[in-house]
Design an enzyme around this catalytic site. Structure first.
Site, mmCIF file in Angstrom:
data_model
loop_
_atom_site.group_PDB
_atom_site.id
_atom_site.type_symbol
_atom_site.label_atom_id
_atom_site.label_comp_id
_atom_site.label_asym_id
_atom_site.label_seq_id
_atom_site.Cartn_x
_atom_site.Cartn_y
_atom_site.Cartn_z
ATOM 1 N N ASP A 76 4.027 -4.639 -4.360
ATOM 2 C CA ASP A 76 4.997 -4.212 -3.328
ATOM 3 C C ASP A 76 5.423 -5.297 -2.339
ATOM 4 O O ASP A 76 5.563 -5.022 -1.131
ATOM 5 C CB ASP A 76 4.441 -3.004 -2.552
ATOM 6 C CG ASP A 76 4.180 -1.801 -3.445
ATOM 7 O OD1 ASP A 76 4.469 -1.868 -4.655
ATOM 8 O OD2 ASP A 76 3.661 -0.795 -2.934
ATOM 9 N N LYS A 121 7.203 2.405 -8.725
ATOM 10 C CA LYS A 121 6.184 3.454 -8.570
ATOM 11 C C LYS A 121 6.525 4.355 -7.380
ATOM 12 O O LYS A 121 6.841 3.864 -6.297
ATOM 13 C CB LYS A 121 4.804 2.823 -8.388
ATOM 14 C CG LYS A 121 4.649 1.941 -7.158
ATOM 15 C CD LYS A 121 3.293 1.250 -7.201
ATOM 16 C CE LYS A 121 2.962 0.470 -5.951
ATOM 17 N NZ LYS A 121 2.939 1.232 -4.713
ATOM 18 N N VAL A 180 0.821 -6.220 -0.694
ATOM 19 C CA VAL A 180 0.702 -5.444 0.544
ATOM 20 C C VAL A 180 0.828 -3.952 0.244
ATOM 21 O O VAL A 180 1.462 -3.576 -0.735
ATOM 22 C CB VAL A 180 1.787 -5.868 1.552
ATOM 23 C CG1 VAL A 180 1.612 -7.336 1.902
ATOM 24 C CG2 VAL A 180 3.210 -5.610 1.040
ATOM 25 N N CYS A 195 -1.530 0.444 -0.740
ATOM 26 C CA CYS A 195 -1.177 0.363 -2.166
ATOM 27 C C CYS A 195 -2.068 -0.584 -2.966
ATOM 28 O O CYS A 195 -2.306 -0.353 -4.155
ATOM 29 C CB CYS A 195 0.291 -0.012 -2.301
ATOM 30 S SG CYS A 195 1.363 1.330 -1.741
HETATM 31 C C1 C5J Z 1 2.153 -0.020 0.483
HETATM 32 C C2 C5J Z 1 2.519 1.621 2.211
HETATM 33 N N1 C5J Z 1 2.805 -0.761 -0.378
HETATM 34 N N2 C5J Z 1 1.709 1.015 3.078
HETATM 35 N N3 C5J Z 1 2.792 1.072 0.997
HETATM 36 O O1 C5J Z 1 1.031 -0.324 0.852
HETATM 37 O O2 C5J Z 1 3.065 2.653 2.511
#
Ligand code: C5J
Length: 226
Positions: free
Chosen positions: A24, A129, A157, A162
């Site tokens: 992400d 996703k 991140v 995630c």
């Molecule tokens: C991820 C989130 N990518 N923090 N998403 O960690 O909502």
């Protein structure tokens, strides 16, 4: 095998069975005006990981090892976004609302794309996703089966959302995980540290943790044991 000096103890991986999963690294999480900021976070806290993730990706590309990028996002009609996710909390903008980088966290919008510094190359995998975990409602399992990999290296991140969720999913599916500590970031530094401790606790209950320098040293031959 390559052996990386890691916590809680050395991590060994067969070089023909390893893949990198970059979680992400999207404009919506890293840049102002996106999903992360609408939740009230200081997105500048994630900036330091970008060059480290770039170096990690470069290491994998140099060795011709698979690189898999993930993107948390939703269909434009929100059919894959549970109301419980969209309605949660009191963000400035909700998933699907119009923001400065297009609709928040919507597939195909500028904000949902991977940041310029880490753009996937042709031939690399990009997994969209709808959830926090990259295995849920995606074809990641079949990609990894086709690649015949057993060992996964993680970056991206956020560490405690995630990244951790995906590492736990991978662990339950039998993969042997390594998290690159300086290639992952959180809006909450204390959560990052706690997650790293949780992953490596109890004899690597979720996986191993090491800095990029340790992986690079192992791969350059310093820790290779043939
Ligand atoms: C991820 C989130 N990518 N923090 N998403 O960690 O909502």
């Amino acid at each position: 095998m390559f052996t990386v000096k890691a916590a809680p103890f050395d991590y060994s991986f067969p070089p023909d069975k390893v893949a990198l999963i970059v979680i992400d690294m999207q404009r919506d999480f890293v840049e102002p005006g996106g999903f992360g900021e609408t939740l009230g976070n200081d997105v500048s806290l994630l900036t330091p990981v970008i060059p480290v993730v770039a170096d990690l990706i470069a290491l994998f590309r140099k060795n011709n090892w698979p690189v898999i990028h993930t993107r948390e996002n939703h269909a434009p009609d929100l059919s894959d976004c549970p109301p419980a996710k969209r309605d949660r909390g009191n963000p400035a903008l909700r998933i699907g609302d119009d923001g400065p980088m297009g609709r928040i966290l919507i597939r195909g919008e500028p904000g949902a794309d991977i940041i310029d510094a880490l753009k996937p190359l042709p031939g690399e995998y990009v997994v969209d996703k709808p959830g926090k975990g990259a295995f849920y409602a995606t074809d990641l399992s079949s990609i990894l089966k086709d690649l015949d990999v057993t060992h996964l290296v993680f970056a991206g991140v956020t560490t405690e959302v995630c990244v951790q969720t995906t590492m736990r999913e991978a662990n339950d599916r039998g993969f042997t995980n390594l998290l690159i500590a300086d290639a992952t970031g959180s809006y909450f530094p204390a959560f990052k540290e706690a997650t790293i401790a949780m992953i490596a606790a109890q004899g690597a209950i979720v996986g191993w943790v090491a800095p990029l320098s340790a992986l690079a040293e192992a791969v350059s031959g310093g820790k290779s044991d043939g």
